[in-house]
Design a protein around this motif. Sequence first.
Motif, PDB file in Angstrom:
ATOM      1  N   PRO A 638      12.071  21.417   0.797  1.00 45.74           N
ATOM      2  CA  PRO A 638      11.395  22.316   1.760  1.00 45.74           C
ATOM      3  C   PRO A 638      10.149  21.649   2.335  1.00 45.74           C
ATOM      4  CG  PRO A 638      11.922  23.475  -0.269  1.00 45.74           C
ATOM      5  CD  PRO A 638      12.225  22.039  -0.527  1.00 45.74           C
ATOM      6  N   VAL A 639       9.847  22.084   3.522  1.00 45.90           N
ATOM      7  CA  VAL A 639       8.673  21.495   4.184  1.00 45.90           C
ATOM      8  C   VAL A 639       7.398  21.920   3.408  1.00 45.90           C
ATOM      9  CG1 VAL A 639       7.333  21.477   6.304  1.00 45.90           C
ATOM     10  CG2 VAL A 639       9.840  21.476   6.407  1.00 45.90           C
ATOM     11  N   LYS A 640       7.371  23.186   3.101  1.00 51.72           N
ATOM     12  CA  LYS A 640       6.156  23.724   2.460  1.00 51.72           C
ATOM     13  C   LYS A 640       6.386  23.734   0.949  1.00 51.72           C
ATOM     14  CE  LYS A 640       5.340  28.081   2.744  1.00 51.72           C
ATOM     15  NZ  LYS A 640       5.011  29.395   3.230  1.00 51.72           N
ATOM     16  N   GLN A 641       5.480  22.984   0.293  1.00 51.39           N
ATOM     17  CA  GLN A 641       5.541  22.921  -1.168  1.00 51.39           C
ATOM     18  C   GLN A 641       4.191  23.419  -1.735  1.00 51.39           C
ATOM     19  OE1 GLN A 641       8.043  21.836  -3.149  1.00 51.39           O
ATOM     20  NE2 GLN A 641       9.484  21.157  -1.568  1.00 51.39           N
ATOM     21  N   LYS A 642       4.320  24.202  -2.763  1.00 48.93           N
ATOM     22  CA  LYS A 642       3.096  24.679  -3.405  1.00 48.93           C
ATOM     23  C   LYS A 642       3.118  24.294  -4.880  1.00 48.93           C
ATOM     24  CE  LYS A 642       0.118  28.704  -3.787  1.00 48.93           C
ATOM     25  NZ  LYS A 642      -0.019  30.141  -3.469  1.00 48.93           N
ATOM     26  N   LEU A 643       2.067  23.511  -5.217  1.00 45.43           N
ATOM     27  CA  LEU A 643       1.988  23.028  -6.588  1.00 45.43           C
ATOM     28  C   LEU A 643       0.824  23.740  -7.292  1.00 45.43           C
ATOM     29  CD1 LEU A 643       2.332  19.197  -5.858  1.00 45.43           C
ATOM     30  CD2 LEU A 643       4.159  20.843  -6.224  1.00 45.43           C
ATOM     31  N   THR A 644       1.080  24.146  -8.459  1.00 50.37           N
ATOM     32  CA  THR A 644      -0.004  24.748  -9.285  1.00 50.37           C
ATOM     33  C   THR A 644      -0.326  23.796 -10.408  1.00 50.37           C
ATOM     34  OG1 THR A 644       0.767  26.972  -8.775  1.00 50.37           O
ATOM     35  CG2 THR A 644      -0.734  26.722 -10.666  1.00 50.37           C
ATOM     36  N   VAL A 645      -1.573  23.327 -10.349  1.00 54.58           N
ATOM     37  CA  VAL A 645      -2.023  22.355 -11.362  1.00 54.58           C
ATOM     38  C   VAL A 645      -3.041  23.056 -12.271  1.00 54.58           C
ATOM     39  CG1 VAL A 645      -3.145  20.145 -11.763  1.00 54.58           C
ATOM     40  CG2 VAL A 645      -1.649  20.473  -9.753  1.00 54.58           C
ATOM     41  N   VAL A 646      -2.830  22.886 -13.524  1.00 60.07           N
ATOM     42  CA  VAL A 646      -3.790  23.433 -14.485  1.00 60.07           C
ATOM     43  C   VAL A 646      -4.627  22.287 -15.036  1.00 60.07           C
ATOM     44  CG1 VAL A 646      -2.099  23.280 -16.362  1.00 60.07           C
ATOM     45  CG2 VAL A 646      -4.099  24.789 -16.577  1.00 60.07           C
ATOM     46  N   VAL A 647      -5.926  22.536 -15.006  1.00 58.78           N
ATOM     47  CA  VAL A 647      -6.861  21.541 -15.541  1.00 58.78           C
ATOM     48  C   VAL A 647      -7.418  22.115 -16.868  1.00 58.78           C
ATOM     49  CG1 VAL A 647      -8.912  20.180 -15.142  1.00 58.78           C
ATOM     50  CG2 VAL A 647      -7.456  20.887 -13.198  1.00 58.78           C
ATOM     51  N   GLU A 648      -7.258  21.466 -17.943  1.00 61.77           N
ATOM     52  CA  GLU A 648      -7.620  21.988 -19.280  1.00 61.77           C
ATOM     53  C   GLU A 648      -8.554  20.996 -19.956  1.00 61.77           C
ATOM     54  OE1 GLU A 648      -5.286  24.015 -23.046  1.00 61.77           O
ATOM     55  OE2 GLU A 648      -4.294  22.494 -21.832  1.00 61.77           O
ATOM     56  N   HIS A 652     -12.508  23.887 -28.166  1.00 63.98           N
ATOM     57  CA  HIS A 652     -11.824  24.823 -29.061  1.00 63.98           C
ATOM     58  C   HIS A 652     -12.521  26.168 -28.975  1.00 63.98           C
ATOM     59  CE1 HIS A 652      -9.401  21.637 -30.924  1.00 63.98           C
ATOM     60  NE2 HIS A 652     -10.516  20.900 -30.987  1.00 63.98           N
ATOM     61  N   PRO A 653     -11.899  27.163 -28.441  1.00 60.15           N
ATOM     62  CA  PRO A 653     -10.586  27.045 -27.780  1.00 60.15           C
ATOM     63  C   PRO A 653     -10.751  26.331 -26.444  1.00 60.15           C
ATOM     64  CG  PRO A 653     -11.462  29.240 -27.540  1.00 60.15           C
ATOM     65  CD  PRO A 653     -12.440  28.529 -28.392  1.00 60.15           C
ATOM     66  N   SER A 654      -9.681  25.819 -25.985  1.00 57.80           N
ATOM     67  CA  SER A 654      -9.727  25.066 -24.729  1.00 57.80           C
ATOM     68  C   SER A 654      -9.845  26.024 -23.573  1.00 57.80           C
ATOM     69  CB  SER A 654      -8.464  24.203 -24.579  1.00 57.80           C
ATOM     70  OG  SER A 654      -7.309  25.036 -24.540  1.00 57.80           O
ATOM     71  N   ARG A 655     -10.456  25.552 -22.534  1.00 56.77           N
ATOM     72  CA  ARG A 655     -10.576  26.337 -21.310  1.00 56.77           C
ATOM     73  C   ARG A 655      -9.857  25.587 -20.195  1.00 56.77           C
ATOM     74  NH1 ARG A 655     -14.355  30.431 -21.123  1.00 56.77           N
ATOM     75  NH2 ARG A 655     -15.601  30.715 -23.031  1.00 56.77           N
ATOM     76  N   SER A 656      -9.433  26.333 -19.225  1.00 66.94           N
ATOM     77  CA  SER A 656      -8.624  25.684 -18.148  1.00 66.94           C
ATOM     78  C   SER A 656      -8.916  26.325 -16.810  1.00 66.94           C
ATOM     79  CB  SER A 656      -7.128  25.795 -18.463  1.00 66.94           C
ATOM     80  OG  SER A 656      -6.740  27.172 -18.513  1.00 66.94           O
ATOM     81  N   ALA A 657      -8.487  25.607 -15.818  1.00 64.84           N
ATOM     82  CA  ALA A 657      -8.593  26.120 -14.439  1.00 64.84           C
ATOM     83  C   ALA A 657      -7.336  25.693 -13.683  1.00 64.84           C
ATOM     84  CB  ALA A 657      -9.839  25.574 -13.768  1.00 64.84           C
ATOM     85  N   THR A 658      -6.977  26.544 -12.851  1.00 70.20           N
ATOM     86  CA  THR A 658      -5.764  26.225 -12.057  1.00 70.20           C
ATOM     87  C   THR A 658      -6.150  26.066 -10.600  1.00 70.20           C
ATOM     88  OG1 THR A 658      -5.323  28.570 -11.764  1.00 70.20           O
ATOM     89  CG2 THR A 658      -4.275  27.492 -13.637  1.00 70.20           C
ATOM     90  N   VAL A 659      -5.390  25.235  -9.973  1.00 69.14           N
ATOM     91  CA  VAL A 659      -5.643  24.993  -8.557  1.00 69.14           C
ATOM     92  C   VAL A 659      -4.270  24.876  -7.845  1.00 69.14           C
ATOM     93  CG1 VAL A 659      -5.755  22.486  -8.901  1.00 69.14           C
ATOM     94  CG2 VAL A 659      -6.790  23.516  -6.868  1.00 69.14           C
TER      95      VAL A 659
END
Length: 1365
Positions: A638-648, A652-659
């Motif tokens: 597909p022309v349009k692709q959407k990727l979700t990346v998690v940054v961790e 402890h405990p780990s924290r993350s962010a998604t983009v």
Amino acid sequence: MRENQRKQSHQNRQWQVFLFLILNFRLFNCGQIRYSIPEEMNTGSPVGNFADDLGLELTRLRVGRARIVTEENIQYIDLKTDKGILVVNERIDREGLCGEISPCSFSLEIILENPLELHHVTIEILDVNDHTPTFQKKEIKLEISESAAIGSRFLLGSAEDPDVGVNALQNYILYPTENFILKQHSRPDGVKYAEMVLQKPLDREEHPHLSLTLTAVDGGNPQRSGTVIIDVTVLDANDNAPVFNQTAYKATVMENAPKGTHITTVNATDADSGSNGLILYSFANLKGNIAEMFYLDVNTGAISVAGEIDFEKTKKCEISIEAKDQGGLGDSSKVIVEVIDVNDNSPVINIMSFSSSIPEDSPIGTTIAILNAKDLDSGENGRVSCAISQNSDFIMKSSLLNYYTLVTDARLDRESLSEYQITITATDSGSPRLSSAKTLSLKVSDVNDNAPVFDKSFYSTSVMENNSPGLSIFTVSATDSDWNQNARVSYMMEETNIRGAPVSAYISINSETGVLYAVRSFDYEDIKSIRIQVKAQDGGSPPLHSNATVNIVIQDQNDNAPQVLYPVQTGGSLVAEMVPRSADVGYLVTKVVAVDVDSGQNAWLSYKLLKTTERGLFDVGLQNGEIRTVRQVSDKDPVKQKLTVVVEDNGHPSRSATVSVNVVVADSFPEVLSEFTDFTHDVDYNDNLTFYLVLALAVVSFLFISSLIIMISVKIYRWRKSRLYYQANLPVIPYYPPQYADAGGTGTLQHMYNYEVCMTTDSRRSDCKFVRPSSQSVLMVGIGAQENTESTQMKNVLDDPSSSNKMRYTIAEELKRGSFVGNIAQDLGLEVTRMREGRARIVTGEGIQYVELKTDKGILVVNERVDREKDQNDNAPQVLYPVQTGGSLVAEMVPRSADVGYLVTKVVAVDVDSGQNAWLSYKLLKTTERGLFDVGLQNGEIRTVRQVSDKDPVKQKLTVVVEDNGHPSRSATVSVNVVVADSFPEVLSEFTDFTQDVDYKMAKGSVIGNVAADLGIDIKRLKSGRARVVTGDNTRYVDLVTDKGTLVVNERIDRELLCSEIATCSFSFEIILENPIELYRVTIEILDVNDHAPAFPKDEVNIEISEVAVHGVRFRLDSALDPDVGVNTIQSYSLRPTDNFVLKQETRPDGNKYIEMMLQSPVDREKQEELSLILTATDGGHPQRSGVMKINIKVLDVNDNPPVFNQKVYRASVPENSRKGTLVTKDQNDNAPQVLYPVQTGGSLVAEMVPRSADVGYLVTKVVAVDVDSGQNAWLSYKLLKTTERGLFDVGLQNGEIRTVRQVSDKDPVKQKLTVVVEDNGHPSRSATVSVNVVVADSFPEVLSEFSDITPRGNNDYLTGVQDL
């Protein structure tokens, strides 16, 4: 007797001869001749020449056979016929022949025969003094009382002398005649007898025996006499009182001497003998417990120890001893027993003042305690020394006798020793030494001399970031060796700035615990560490402190999620990465750039592809976030692709962010432009939050405004209501204050009746409000009378303190109950409903409520009858001037030039009673100088009664007593200080010496004196120094009111209990002040009040007095006791009646009065056997008191009356040949028997009851009779003369007992009357009769009607006794 018979026979013979001569007159011649010869002539002595005297020849005598014919058995005379003479043939004893007959003669006949001749010869025997007067007894023994009165006669009898005429007894001679004289008397028969008459009193003590010689002398020649010894034994009479050999005995006794220890022996001698000389010893007028301490042997006079002897209680005893004989005479002495002190009391330590704590910085010499060491022993035994045991920090100092001060002798350090146990030992100087100890616990109070100390000067700690605010981070601790407040450490931080903000914005510290708290959450990313200065400060004054540094390190915490820097997100990725379709594998699409503000491993980031549109096309680098293609892009992608990346991160405990990363698979931008419009951005709103906030604010505002309006409304309502109650327009009525005095009447204060009317101000509160007298509503109700007006007060107390409504009503006394007094509701402006709702009522302090409140009408009515005149003397006079505050505060000055009658001052007093209870009189009770001043009896004016002299003391003190006229009277005393001087400076120094006298009857709380003013002490000093009264005993009579500086009575003071007989009674105490310690000694003198009446040891005494007691003999009487002193003690004694006795009073050196009763006129037992006297002891107090003792005197009989015959001459006859023992004079039966029982008064007054069940022999009664005759004339016999029922009763012949002789039957009459005759055995016999009433019945009511018929008609005596009732 024999001589009388001889005389009678001789006379008979003479009559026979005479008859013979008459009959034979014609037969013979008769001649008669008489010879007189003396008696006791020898045989053969010639009597007379018979022949010559008769003219007879001798031959005629021989022829006529002359012979003597005599009827005597003895022929005293013989005839010599050859000589014609008569001679003595037998010795002739005249006394034997004739006895007492004078002249004495005998006759004989001489017969001659042829022719018969009879010659009568009479021989007269002449008496010769041949007998000496003789007494029947060789010795006459007489017992004569030494109290025999002068003129007493004692018969001595008579001597016997057979001679007659001049040879007989002529007179008596008595020798010696010092005490007696002789009286001679002759009986009708001529016999002389003697009696001895007392002419001088006998004294047995001088001459117990007298020997007299009584000589009987006849008149013969030679004179003869006979003697008899009269042995007179002088009988003792109680005419000598016992006499002590010493007027005062002195003895010593050791205290604690065992019971029975001999002390001394008193000795009295009595010159009398026998029972009159028997002396009994006794104590007299013992005071206190002396009777329990000593024992007196009544017979020997030995005094010994009977109880405990305590030197400390009794140092010297003066014991009055009496010695009395059996006749009541006595003497008195006294024994002074000095008690020798024994060291039996340990010293007593009294802590007068003690500071239980002392500051540790107190200087050396600081006073800790004031103590008093006393030893009840005396001398060396009572000398006390105090010392401290095992403590070198303190020493004892002594400034006053037996007073010690405990002071410091070294610097004190509480931190070294916080408490001392100081043992004070008091040791006396006796032998053996006694000691006592008292331990004082002294605490050293802390002084802030030590600063708090941290255990470290630098502290380091750490704290995790993101901590909650208020988290305890660290605790710092500092210690302070001080105590209490000084050791109370407060922690605080030094004010510093951290990054421009004060440290308090980050850290707070608990000032008490030193705990450090985080004020806010720390962010490691913001600040890495905090350094603060902590100060520890104590609570002392001034405070001390120390500092410590605390370094707080902020530790990182995984509290931050990774932050995506690229691609930038704004609700979604606004950037789309373009990937050409020709991109190879590994084509770098973009790079996700993220950071983590945390540190360490918390900041290590890893990237993961969470979601893709086309799986397997892209991948992200784990460490670097690079997104690359992992395969070749195809057209199908597909022309349009959407990727979700998690940054961790790696925490402890780990924290993350998604983009989200938008990827466009295209080769050119226009190709993909249309795709951008499909990217959406989600936004979440909460539109209701604002609404709810506004709504809550509106509701809270409404509630606040509503509450405020309600509160204001309630306040306004209450204010309006109170104004309605208190703003009443009351009428203005004159008010007379309590105890108002009218100008008329008696001029005294009137009695007040107080009432209180209480109303509640709020119906919700049911209690009454009572206000001070200055804010009372007083309703005065006056009771009208003809002369005086009494008032009744009633208090109407409302809630308003400012109300002050006073009213007065006037009513007549004796009004009936319910009579109208006044409309109080109208007068006070009150509604009737208000009175009901307020539960208006009258409250009065009187026991009787004279007035009642009718709440339904609002009126006052009479509740009890009011009697204006019934005043009780329940109020003592009140002295208005001089004003008293424990003594007179005014000193009146009298110039030395003052004339007689100079007005010094006037005592003004009032009495709130009325009538005579308020009549006051003034008397001068006590003065310094007697005879200088006097007080007016009615007006109280003190004036001089003589000219003032220079010898008069400057300072004069007068005590005036004000007494009312009530029963009992009440009084008040006032002291007036007078200064005799011409100017004030002259006497200025005298004012400080006026002492305070205390009447020991003062009530509790009465003011004695202003000690603050007298000692010059400021009242503030009394309070700050905690001034207090310290006394050595358990009783605290006086208390100190520190806020006024006055001394007041705390306990009732009994002068007699406190000081006994000591005239000047006083007690001392100390007033102690602290900071600094001051000690003042105060002495209180107690004035005596006449509260004791004299009392004798016995209410009644018995005295035996001989009737021959001589004039002036004295009898010791017990003195009365009066515990009061001075003028209030016993002043005089009086005795009544004084017919025979007078009273003698003597004052001893010790002040006690010695009283004796002296005989002034003789007592005569024959006239009055018993006497009754009253001895009265009177004191000099006011009111005067007295005590009485009854004296019973028994007059003892003395043989002072000789027997008296009722006839001078008795004539009797006795038949001859009567037997021995035959009475010459005998009793005649001239007295009839007398019936003693039953008593007769016109008939029997006693009815004897016999039950019908009485057996045979039942004793009904006994007739008792006597006969005053003697012998057989008094032998009585009893006979039953007459009975109602014959055969039922009989009487004993000898004993007079009336008994039943058969069984009583129902047929026997109820009323029986017996007549008994009592007869004696005389000749002729005499008798008496008695009537006995008998009732046959079983009970008294059964025969009650019969009693009126028992007594004779006309006799109104009542039945006085019924047997067996």
